[in-house]
Design a protein around this motif. Structure first.
Motif, short mmCIF file in Angstrom:
data_model
loop_
_atom_site.label_atom_id
_atom_site.label_comp_id
_atom_site.label_asym_id
_atom_site.label_seq_id
_atom_site.Cartn_x
_atom_site.Cartn_y
_atom_site.Cartn_z
N ASN A 155 0.78 -1.15 0.05
CA ASN A 155 -0.13 0.04 0.10
C ASN A 155 0.83 1.31 0.12
OD1 ASN A 155 -2.50 -1.26 0.11
ND2 ASN A 155 -2.22 -1.71 2.29
N LEU A 156 1.99 0.97 -0.43
CA LEU A 156 2.82 2.40 -0.62
C LEU A 156 2.47 3.22 -1.60
CD1 LEU A 156 6.65 0.97 -0.58
CD2 LEU A 156 5.42 2.28 1.25
N PRO A 157 2.41 4.73 -1.12
CA PRO A 157 1.95 5.86 -2.10
C PRO A 157 3.01 5.64 -3.27
CG PRO A 157 1.93 6.55 -0.10
CD PRO A 157 2.69 5.03 0.16
N SER A 158 2.62 6.12 -4.35
CA SER A 158 3.10 6.14 -5.77
C SER A 158 4.13 7.27 -5.95
CB SER A 158 2.22 6.06 -6.69
OG SER A 158 1.22 7.43 -6.94
N SER A 159 4.05 8.67 -5.14
CA SER A 159 4.82 9.48 -5.24
C SER A 159 4.89 10.23 -4.18
CB SER A 159 4.38 10.56 -6.57
OG SER A 159 3.08 10.96 -6.10
N TYR A 160 5.91 11.34 -4.02
CA TYR A 160 5.94 11.96 -2.91
C TYR A 160 4.90 13.06 -2.60
CZ TYR A 160 8.00 15.29 0.72
OH TYR A 160 8.19 16.00 1.46
#
Length: 886
Positions: A155-160
């Protein structure tokens, strides 16, 4: 198609009605797509909730497709009902479901078996990037690296940018102004009909951008975080002396005050361009100086680029008016308390001050805001405007200033150096509440002037360029205490000296380095100036100190004009005349200075990561720093991993040693010590030339489990320190001279036998001879007084600060050596003859020699002196000295 024709159904077939209905649905569907775009949830964060609701986010399809909304092909036999679905209402109905899914997804783990959820990871990642000072591109690279390490799916975000949205960070709003008419831009275009660039799109590097911060929120966070210091600091100040702003003349008592000192200045963002950033900062004076000057406690009001009218900035693009009129409500000690906010003063450098006050620069006529000195260049006789000494110059009052403002507004011309109205006059009294900064005036001004002219003015009596190598050699031997962050550099690099280095020179090093190179009259002149600065920076200043400082600066002013010429008397020197009155109003000059604000400029440049929108990068970086410092602790408390939680807390907390020392001393330090322990602490500071906090942390710990060890350490201190006798204490008190604190002392090599500069001038100026300073041989009088003072301070240093191990009237501790072994040999050579050392030994049971033992009384002196100077154990000392002497 209008409504009248639409309601008239005659002559229309079912197919025609179907076509009309389809066109209308398509028009509404465009609005639906726009709103849905704002509410769309990213696939990486909400894939589980999207699957449960059967949303087709993977292919970037909308929640509703056009085929779902359009009606089926009509049957010509069935009547047509015009019921058009409203996609907007459909999205509104889904909004609550989506928000609930968002909250639940943020609490999901990064992947199964990992003990950190999405929100905790995002916050920890941002804090780590802030600590590493990574650029935006570097943060994305680090995120991609973590993605490659974590198992898939996750579930990591795709961008900062998605991470920033996840932690609920709200960036600072940017307001763009036209560079010609200073009106707000709409879609990067000026709508002013009278402007030169009307309806022309402004380039990003040519528009003026203003960033207005939430001042009230910052004040609330600071007061709540530092409430213990806020409510106790004023009560602990001594009323009979001037210690800080809170017990000075300008500070008036009102109910629950929050007093701000404003600062405004500009700084170049990059060296390769002329782009500058203006900023308005402030500090809360009710906090202790160490706490109030911390970066996280400096209030940011406004940032902008370009040359804008300050009246426009102060009136429309700060929130100070609203705070002054309404105040603020803060929850402290469990109750909602109303605080009254006020502006107590303004501080800035010599260049920015006239722009803020709408007055003449320092090099123009009547360039001093605090008096009516008619400075001039004497019809071109001098290359710059000079401020010769004249005791009849009148000080400028607030009534004089207001009269000059009215005259300038009426005549459209300058009146005694005042150009017109400034919005600052609605908040403060000008010039009474406009402060002179000693960092620019004294350190980067006069101290830098002395160094530059002493080392560059050839064919003058005070030229020291011929002995530059000797000066460097002597200066490099100076050993500053551990509290000093910068070490001494060569005088060849004087053009790159920082203000901290100039402060070290002015307060500690110049008297020790220049004493036998400068001619006597020049050395005495600069010594007057240094004593003047030491008086105005004392911890507690009395009215007698201010009278002495006034006499010192007048004498220095006159003698400086005679020694260096009238052309050298510039505004930097003239401004010192007003510092004495400023101390009466605002306290010591080092308690309120531009040091912390200039440090904020340097700190803000760490957030630059590109070449476009520089001020925007700095503003968003500072806003994120404020958010992480105060508003994310509720998420940090939910982190289960103690290692990660400690890492996050250590990263966002200010690791300033001075703040740590202050908090330790205030909460867990001196309050827990007995009177005997405090006495040992003072003497240990003198012995080790260290600060109280360092000794306190090493020796006295409040923890009850280590109390016995602390008592043993206290006894050890008693053995190590040579206690001053009653006669010596009486002699010290008779001198009536206050030495600086241990953190302000200077250790000079024994080859440089120079006394430090005193902080009191009671012995420096003999009041009975003050009337003779105007006439007669002033140089000889002041030289005799300096000589007597140096002798007294030298005796005081020998008696009060250096523990004495005396032998025939000589202090053995004053001997110098590279290490303890060579020092023991030097002491032995001093108290024994060569024959005694060659024919006898230290111990009476030496295994490698049959020589007789030396005098035990004098041997004990060697042990005692080495113990006092180096703290070496007796057993090690006996073994070492015995081997060397044998």
């Amino acid at each position: 198609m209008d409504n009248n024709n639409f309601d008239n159904r005659q002559g229309f077939s079912n197919q025609n009605w179907f076509n009309e209905k389809k066109n209308l649905i398509k028009e509404n569907f465009k609005e639906y797509r726009k709103k849905l775009k704002r509410l769309r949830v990213e696939e990486t964060l909400y894939s589980d909730s999207i699957e449960s609701n059967q949303f087709q986010i993977e292919s970037c399809d909308p929640i509703l497709s056009l085929d779902d909304i359009l009606p089926d092909e009509p049957n010509e036999e069935e009547p047509i009902s015009l019921e058009i679905p409203d996609p907007i209402s459909i999205v509104d109905s889904e909004k609550l479901i989506i928000e609930n899914d968002i909250d639940s997804t943020l609490l999901k783990l990064i992947f199964d078996g990992f003990g950190i959820n999405v929100k905790q990871f995002c916050l920890s990642f941002v804090i780590c990037c802030q600590r590493l000072k990574l650029s935006l591109a570097g943060r994305d690279i680090l995120l991609d690296f973590l993605k490659s390490l974590f198992p898939f799916p996750n579930n990591l975000p795709s961008s900062y940018n998605q991470i920033i949205k996840t932690i609920n960070f709200k960036p600072v709003n940017e307001i763009s102004l036209c560079e010609f008419c200073q009106q707000k831009l709409i879609n990067d275009k000026c709508s002013n009909e009278n402007c030169y660039s009307i309806n022309q799109k402004v380039q990003i590097n040519k528009k003026n951008s203003i960033f207005v911060f939430d001042t009230e929120k910052q004040i609330i966070n600071i007061v709540q975080s530092e409430w213990s210091h806020f409510k106790s600091y004023k009560e602990n100040l001594k009323k009979e002396t001037i210690n800080d702003v809170c017990n000075s003349n300008i500070y008036s008592q009102i109910e629950n005050p929050i007093s701000l000192i404003l600062f405004a200045d500009a700084a170049n963002i990059t060296k390769s361009s002329n782009t500058s950033m203006w900023a308005i900062f402030s500090t809360i004076v009710e906090l202790p100086p160490i706490i109030r000057n911390a970066k996280k406690n400096i209030i940011i009001h406004t940032l902008w680029n370009g040359e804008l009218d300050f009246n426009l900035i102060f009136k429309y693009y700060t929130k100070i008016d609203n705070l002054i009129n309404k105040g603020t409500n803060i929850i402290v000690d469990g109750t909602l308390t109303h605080f009254n906010v006020r502006i107590l003063g303004l501080i800035s450098d010599t260049v920015a001050r006239p722009k803020l006050c709408n007055s003449t620069q320092f090099n123009g006529g009547f360039g001093c805001l605090h008096c009516l000195h008619p400075n001039s260049n004497c019809d071109g006789k001098y290359q710059r405007s000079v401020y010769f000494y004249d005791k009849n110059i009148k000080s400028r009052t607030n009534d004089d200033y207001n009269l000059d403002v009215r005259n300038a507004e009426k005549t459209k011309k300058r009146s005694n150096g005042i150009k017109g109205f400034t919005y600052l006059s609605n908040w403060i009294s000008i010039p009474d509440c406009v402060l002179l900064d000693y960092m620019h005036l004294s350190l980067e001004g006069m101290t830098n002037w002395f160094l530059d002219h002493w080392l560059s003015d050839t064919n003058t009596p005070y030229y020291l360029g011929r002995v530059l190598l000797l000066l460097d050699k002597r200066a490099m031997k100076a050993k500053y205490p551990i509290e000093f962050s910068r070490r001494q550099r060569s005088f060849n690099e004087r053009n790159r000296f920082k203000a901290n280095e100039l402060r070290n020179l002015a307060f500690y090093l110049i008297p020790a380095v220049m004493f036998d190179f400068l001619p006597a009259e020049y050395y005495n002149n600069v010594l007057c100036y240094l004593v003047f600065l030491r008086i105005l920076t004392k911890e507690a200043i009395t009215l007698e100190d201010l009278d002495d400082a006034k006499n010192l600066i007048i004498f220095f002013y006159k003698s400086f004009e005679k020694l260096y010429g009238v052309e050298a008397v510039t505004f930097n020197l003239h401004g010192h005349i007003h510092l004495v009155d400023q101390v009466k109003k605002f306290g010591p000059i080092n308690k309120i200075s531009t040091f912390p604000f200039e440090g904020m400029f340097k700190h803000s440049k760490e957030y630059l990561s590109g070449t476009r929108g520089l001020v925007n990068q700095i503003a968003q970086g500072l806003q994120l720093e404020k958010y992480l410092s105060y508003e994310c602790f509720d998420v940090i408390d939910t982190i289960n991993s103690p290692i990660l939680r400690d890492f996050v807390l250590n990263s966002i907390q200010n690791k300033n040693k001075d703040i740590e020392s202050f908090n330790f001393m205030a909460k867990d330090g001196l309050n827990s010590l007995s009177a005997q322990e405090k006495l040992f602490l003072e003497k240990s500071c003198l012995l080790n030339n260290s600060s109280k906090i360092e000794v306190l942390k090493r020796a006295f710990v409040k923890n009850q489990s280590t109390r016995k060890k602390c008592e043993d350490d206290a006894l050890q201190f008693e053995l190590e320190i040579s206690v001053v006798s009653d006669d010596d204490e009486r002699q010290i008190s008779d001198l009536n001279i206050q030495l600086p604190q241990s953190s302000h002392c200077l250790r000079v090599s024994s080859q440089t036998n120079i006394s430090p500069v005193p902080t009191s001038s009671n012995d420096f100026l003999n009041k009975s001879n003050q009337n003779n300073y105007e006439n007669g041989d002033q140089i000889s009088q002041i030289s005799d007084q300096i000589k007597n003072l140096n002798e007294k301070i030298e005796n005081l240093n020998r008696i009060g600060r250096i523990p004495s191990v005396m032998f025939n009237g000589f202090n053995l501790v004053s001997l110098s050596a590279k290490d303890s072994t060579k020092y023991a040999l030097r002491v032995a050579a001093h108290i024994f003859s060569k024959d005694e050392l060659s024919n006898n030994g230290i111990l009476d049971h030496c295994r490698i020699s049959t020589r007789n033992q030396l005098d035990p009384v004098r041997v004990d002196l060697i042990k005692e002196s080495v113990m006092v100077k180096y703290g070496i154990s007796i057993d090690k000392l006996e073994t070492t000295v015995n081997q060397k002497c044998d």
